[in-house]
Scaffold this motif. Structure first.
Motif, PDB file in Angstrom:
ATOM      1  N   PHE A  91       0.682  -1.039   0.108  1.00 24.66           N
ATOM      2  CA  PHE A  91       0.070  -0.067  -0.174  1.00 24.66           C
ATOM      3  C   PHE A  91       0.852   1.157   0.106  1.00 24.66           C
ATOM      4  N   LEU A  92       2.080   0.991   0.405  1.00 22.63           N
ATOM      5  CA  LEU A  92       3.098   2.260   0.351  1.00 22.63           C
ATOM      6  C   LEU A  92       3.442   2.718  -0.740  1.00 22.63           C
ATOM      7  N   PHE A  93       3.497   1.620  -1.531  1.00 23.75           N
ATOM      8  CA  PHE A  93       4.346   1.733  -2.990  1.00 23.75           C
ATOM      9  C   PHE A  93       3.212   2.051  -4.030  1.00 23.75           C
ATOM     10  N   VAL A  94       1.830   1.335  -3.934  1.00 25.53           N
ATOM     11  CA  VAL A  94       1.099   1.459  -5.055  1.00 25.53           C
ATOM     12  C   VAL A  94      -0.365   1.649  -4.623  1.00 25.53           C
ATOM     13  N   PRO A  95      -1.104   2.278  -5.401  1.00 30.52           N
ATOM     14  CA  PRO A  95      -2.622   2.461  -4.998  1.00 30.52           C
ATOM     15  C   PRO A  95      -3.042   1.108  -5.512  1.00 30.52           C
ATOM     16  N   ILE A  96      -3.733   0.357  -4.383  1.00 28.73           N
ATOM     17  CA  ILE A  96      -4.415  -1.030  -4.655  1.00 28.73           C
ATOM     18  C   ILE A  96      -5.719  -0.893  -4.329  1.00 28.73           C
ATOM     19  N   GLN A  97      -6.653  -1.630  -4.980  1.00 28.92           N
ATOM     20  CA  GLN A  97      -7.926  -1.758  -4.371  1.00 28.92           C
ATOM     21  C   GLN A  97      -8.325  -3.297  -4.291  1.00 28.92           C
ATOM     22  N   ILE A  98      -8.924  -3.810  -3.394  1.00 31.11           N
ATOM     23  CA  ILE A  98      -9.316  -5.007  -2.949  1.00 31.11           C
ATOM     24  C   ILE A  98     -10.913  -5.215  -3.271  1.00 31.11           C
ATOM     25  N   LEU A  99     -11.341  -5.737  -4.441  1.00 36.96           N
ATOM     26  CA  LEU A  99     -12.820  -5.939  -4.813  1.00 36.96           C
ATOM     27  C   LEU A  99     -13.525  -6.761  -3.977  1.00 36.96           C
ATOM     28  N   HIS A 100     -12.721  -7.822  -3.752  1.00 33.29           N
ATOM     29  CA  HIS A 100     -13.379  -9.119  -2.928  1.00 33.29           C
ATOM     30  C   HIS A 100     -12.721  -9.478  -1.735  1.00 33.29           C
ATOM     31  N   PRO A 101     -12.732  -8.529  -0.587  1.00 28.99           N
ATOM     32  CA  PRO A 101     -11.727  -8.902   0.536  1.00 28.99           C
ATOM     33  C   PRO A 101     -11.955 -10.350   1.098  1.00 28.99           C
ATOM     34  N   PHE A 102     -13.363 -10.750   1.168  1.00 28.91           N
ATOM     35  CA  PHE A 102     -13.692 -12.067   1.774  1.00 28.91           C
ATOM     36  C   PHE A 102     -12.702 -13.125   0.913  1.00 28.91           C
ATOM     37  N   TRP A 103     -12.933 -13.206  -0.522  1.00 29.28           N
ATOM     38  CA  TRP A 103     -12.139 -14.086  -1.294  1.00 29.28           C
ATOM     39  C   TRP A 103     -10.661 -14.097  -1.125  1.00 29.28           C
ATOM     40  N   MET A 104     -10.271 -12.585  -1.030  1.00 28.66           N
ATOM     41  CA  MET A 104      -8.808 -12.507  -0.880  1.00 28.66           C
ATOM     42  C   MET A 104      -8.132 -13.177   0.444  1.00 28.66           C
ATOM     43  N   LEU A 147      -5.970 -16.527   0.461  1.00 32.14           N
ATOM     44  CA  LEU A 147      -4.695 -16.412   1.127  1.00 32.14           C
ATOM     45  C   LEU A 147      -4.668 -17.524   2.355  1.00 32.14           C
ATOM     46  N   VAL A 148      -5.720 -17.802   3.015  1.00 30.41           N
ATOM     47  CA  VAL A 148      -5.825 -18.878   4.217  1.00 30.41           C
ATOM     48  C   VAL A 148      -5.585 -20.094   3.676  1.00 30.41           C
ATOM     49  N   LEU A 149      -6.187 -20.349   2.494  1.00 30.81           N
ATOM     50  CA  LEU A 149      -6.200 -21.650   2.013  1.00 30.81           C
ATOM     51  C   LEU A 149      -4.883 -22.097   1.220  1.00 30.81           C
ATOM     52  N   VAL A 209      -0.518 -21.060 -11.210  1.00 35.62           N
ATOM     53  CA  VAL A 209      -1.226 -20.241 -12.261  1.00 35.62           C
ATOM     54  C   VAL A 209      -2.616 -19.955 -11.749  1.00 35.62           C
ATOM     55  N   TYR A 210      -3.037 -21.048 -11.205  1.00 34.70           N
ATOM     56  CA  TYR A 210      -4.669 -21.125 -10.436  1.00 34.70           C
ATOM     57  C   TYR A 210      -4.645 -20.251  -9.073  1.00 34.70           C
ATOM     58  N   LEU A 211      -3.517 -20.488  -8.487  1.00 31.51           N
ATOM     59  CA  LEU A 211      -3.634 -19.651  -7.248  1.00 31.51           C
ATOM     60  C   LEU A 211      -3.326 -18.036  -7.243  1.00 31.51           C
ATOM     61  N   ILE A 212      -2.594 -17.883  -8.224  1.00 28.70           N
ATOM     62  CA  ILE A 212      -2.196 -16.407  -8.734  1.00 28.70           C
ATOM     63  C   ILE A 212      -3.421 -15.715  -9.390  1.00 28.70           C
ATOM     64  N   SER A 213      -4.024 -16.560 -10.250  1.00 31.87           N
ATOM     65  CA  SER A 213      -5.056 -16.132 -11.122  1.00 31.87           C
ATOM     66  C   SER A 213      -6.168 -15.832  -9.996  1.00 31.87           C
ATOM     67  N   GLY A 214      -6.623 -16.582  -9.250  1.00 37.75           N
ATOM     68  CA  GLY A 214      -7.760 -16.664  -8.432  1.00 37.75           C
ATOM     69  C   GLY A 214      -7.468 -15.544  -7.352  1.00 37.75           C
ATOM     70  N   PHE A 215      -6.308 -15.410  -6.832  1.00 38.89           N
ATOM     71  CA  PHE A 215      -6.046 -14.326  -5.807  1.00 38.89           C
ATOM     72  C   PHE A 215      -5.941 -12.816  -6.680  1.00 38.89           C
ATOM     73  N   ARG A 216      -5.493 -12.720  -7.832  1.00 37.82           N
ATOM     74  CA  ARG A 216      -5.718 -11.587  -8.292  1.00 37.82           C
ATOM     75  C   ARG A 216      -6.591 -11.063  -8.769  1.00 37.82           C
ATOM     76  N   TRP A 217      -7.836 -12.054  -8.901  1.00 38.66           N
ATOM     77  CA  TRP A 217      -9.135 -11.758  -9.154  1.00 38.66           C
ATOM     78  C   TRP A 217      -9.667 -11.153  -7.945  1.00 38.66           C
ATOM     79  N   SER A 218      -9.379 -11.664  -6.835  1.00 32.00           N
ATOM     80  CA  SER A 218     -10.020 -11.048  -5.454  1.00 32.00           C
ATOM     81  C   SER A 218      -9.689  -9.554  -5.348  1.00 32.00           C
ATOM     82  N   PHE A 219      -8.637  -9.249  -6.156  1.00 35.82           N
ATOM     83  CA  PHE A 219      -8.280  -7.737  -6.030  1.00 35.82           C
ATOM     84  C   PHE A 219      -8.887  -7.101  -7.170  1.00 35.82           C
TER      85      PHE A 219
END
Lengths: 253, 309
Positions: free
Chosen positions: A126-139, A143-145, A205-215
């Protein structure tokens, strides 16, 4: 269920983490910051937006995954390998605990540690780039999974390993390439068609793709395929652990 | 009296084909100190490791307090404390933490009073916040005992508790073990020192090459083991043993230059004084006299021979 034993293992492992909390935190924060400086600012400034997202923000989910995967693996594998190495495993084996309880203790602690680090890296970004998290629950769910699955995987590696060299082999030879080739720093749609197909065999690929989707709400593959892939890998690791504990493989002679 | 530990026909063959235990059966009585005496490689550690769940048996059955160690391992292991042979401890941990961990691992709720009692009993209370790597070898061994006692076990296994330990610490260890017995703990210790078994144990089990050769009350066994040899070297070789010395059952060396007399140190009379007097009156001049206790190895050989006869 021997809850006292699970708590004892968990607390013991977490105490080790908090004893070296600064080392544990500083290194991932510094390495992530370096990634942001190099890829985000230096190189990223010359890269166009990826799917409408600035490149600096685009790599955040991948960077978090890179650290979380590696940390889960190394934490969990060292957690069980170290008692094997110095011989204190005798106590675990002679205690009235099932292997399920031992796994919950060790894997739970390793997953907690990498979850904490993952959240710290997220905060740093957050200190470096502006980020939005569209789906915090899924994010958080992803992450936990991921922490749990790769801690479980690390636990298996720790039981399998007979030396420190073998212990380092999997993170070095398997995880790092899979993460780099798993779309941490690019969208797989940027690859030629042939390599896109090859990439689909990479579970990361599936992990990062899903995780990126949540953002950002954008994914290389369907979010459900991502979820299925990671739960599938989790189930596979669980089955292997169950088998190890039934047979005593590499633990009980 | 029902045994607290019942070992029935336990066998162990390791993957490499080495047969470490060949059908061991043994009953351990509640409240006793049993010493398992045997040379290196006899199977002592394997037997203990199987009872405690560290090694899988190839065959046979063990119960601890009536709990089968396989089908009811929680019940069985909860009653057992194990002090391993090697001082395996996490070097960076603190004493109290590692002891507290052991108690939790064995499924017991925290009990600061009990842990304090154990640490005081083992003179570790002042070191409770010390890192294990800072402790002396003797203290580390006591930390292992404290860990084994953290969950109030009814049966305590001590695998060579005094191997490589100096005399003072050995005595201290013996006292600790006796205190534990007074608290009602059943104790099984392995050793290859006869003196240790003699000093500590109510009963001694002799184990060699994966078999229990015998289990006997310490006093009875020591009587059998109390043989000593005296070797008498002569100034001039003897062609034959004079008849007057017949009652001593002397053995003459091949060259006739030495005689060997075997006697029982526990007998009221060893016969040494009379033998020496008789030698003198026979006019036999002595060059040197040596006495030698039968070594453990020789005793084992004797025992094996007796058992197979």
């Amino acid at each position: 269920m021997n809850l006292h034993a699970i708590a004892a293992i968990y607390r013991f492992e977490m105490a080790r983490f908090f004893r070296t909390i600064w080392q544990s935190m500083v290194s991932p924060v510094i390495s992530t910051s370096l990634y942001f400086v190099v890829f985000g600012a230096a190189i990223g400034s010359r890269i166009q937006e990826v799917e409408g997202i600035s490149y600096g923000a685009f790599i955040v989910p991948g960077l978090i995954m890179l650290s979380v995967l590696t940390l889960s693996l190394t934490n969990a594998s060292l957690g069980i390998y170290f008692p094997k190495f110095i011989g204190t495993i005798y106590e675990l084996l002679s205690a009235p605990v099932s292997f399920l309880e031992i796994s919950i203790g060790y894997v739970g602690a390793a997953a907690t540690k990498s979850l904490i680090i993952g959240l710290i890296i997220l905060a740093t970004s957050f200190l470096f780039v502006p980020i939005q998290i569209l789906h915090p629950f899924w994010m958080l769910a992803f992450l936990v999974l991921t922490c749990l699955t790769f801690s479980l995987f690390g636990f298996i590696v720790g039981i399998w390993a007979k030396s420190f060299e073998q212990l380092n082999l999997v993170p070095m030879l398997v995880i790092t390439p899979l993460v780099f080739l798993g779309g941490s720093f690019y969208s797989i749609t940027m690859l030629p068609p042939f390599w896109q197909t090859v990439t689909l065999f990479n579970p990361v690929v599936y992990l990062i793709s899903g995780f990126r989707w949540s953002f950002f709400g954008q994914a290389d593959v369907s979010i459900w395929v991502s979820l299925l892939a990671i739960t599938g890998f989790f189930a596979l690791c669980l089955a292997i652990v169950a088998w190890i504990f039934r047979t005593g493989w590499r633990i009980r002679s | 009296m029902t045994p607290i530990v019942k070992i029935d026909q336990v066998t162990k063959t390791y993957d490499g084909g080495h047969q470490a235990l060949k059908g061991v059966s043994l009953d351990i009585v509640q409240g006793e100190i049993l010493a398992l005496l045997g040379p290196n490689g006899a199977g002592k550690t394997t037997l203990i490791s199987i009872i405690c769940g560290i090694v899988n048996a190839s065959g046979g059955r063990i119960t601890v307090g009536g709990h089968d160690t396989i089908t009811d391992y929680r019940g069985a292991r909860g009653m057992i404390g194990l002090v391993p042979q090697e001082t395996t401890l996490e070097p960076f941990e603190r004493v109290m933490n590692t002891v507290r961990f052991s108690r939790g691992l064995f499924g017991c709720p925290p009990d600061a009073a009990h842990l304090e009692k154990v640490l005081r009993q083992l003179s570790l209370w002042d070191k409770r916040d010390s890192k294990i790597m800072k402790l002396s070898g003797g203290m580390k061994r006591r930390v292992l005992i404290a860990k084994a006692l953290a969950h109030e076990p009814r049966v305590l296994f001590l695998d060579e508790p005094t191997a490589g330990v100096d005399v003072e610490l050995r005595k201290e260890m013996w006292n600790t073990v006796r205190d534990l017995q007074a608290d009602g703990v059943t104790i099984i210790l392995t050793t290859h020192y006869i003196e240790e078994a003699e000093a500590m144990a109510d009963r001694i089990g002799v184990i060699a090459k994966g078999e229990i050769l015998l289990v006997e009350d310490t006093a009875a066994l020591m009587d059998r083991m109390g043989k000593k040899e005296m070797r008498i070297e002569l100034q001039a070789p003897l062609a034959a043993i004079p008849e007057a010395l017949g009652e001593f059952a002397l053995e003459r060396s091949e060259d006739g230059a030495a005689l060997t007399y075997t006697y029982d140190t526990r007998g009221e009379r060893t016969g040494i004084t009379r033998l020496l007097a008789d030698l003198q009156s026979e006019g036999i001049a002595l060059r040197d006299v040596q006495t030698k206790q039968s070594s453990l190895e020789e005793i084992f050989v004797d025992l094996v021979r007796e058992e197979t006869q």
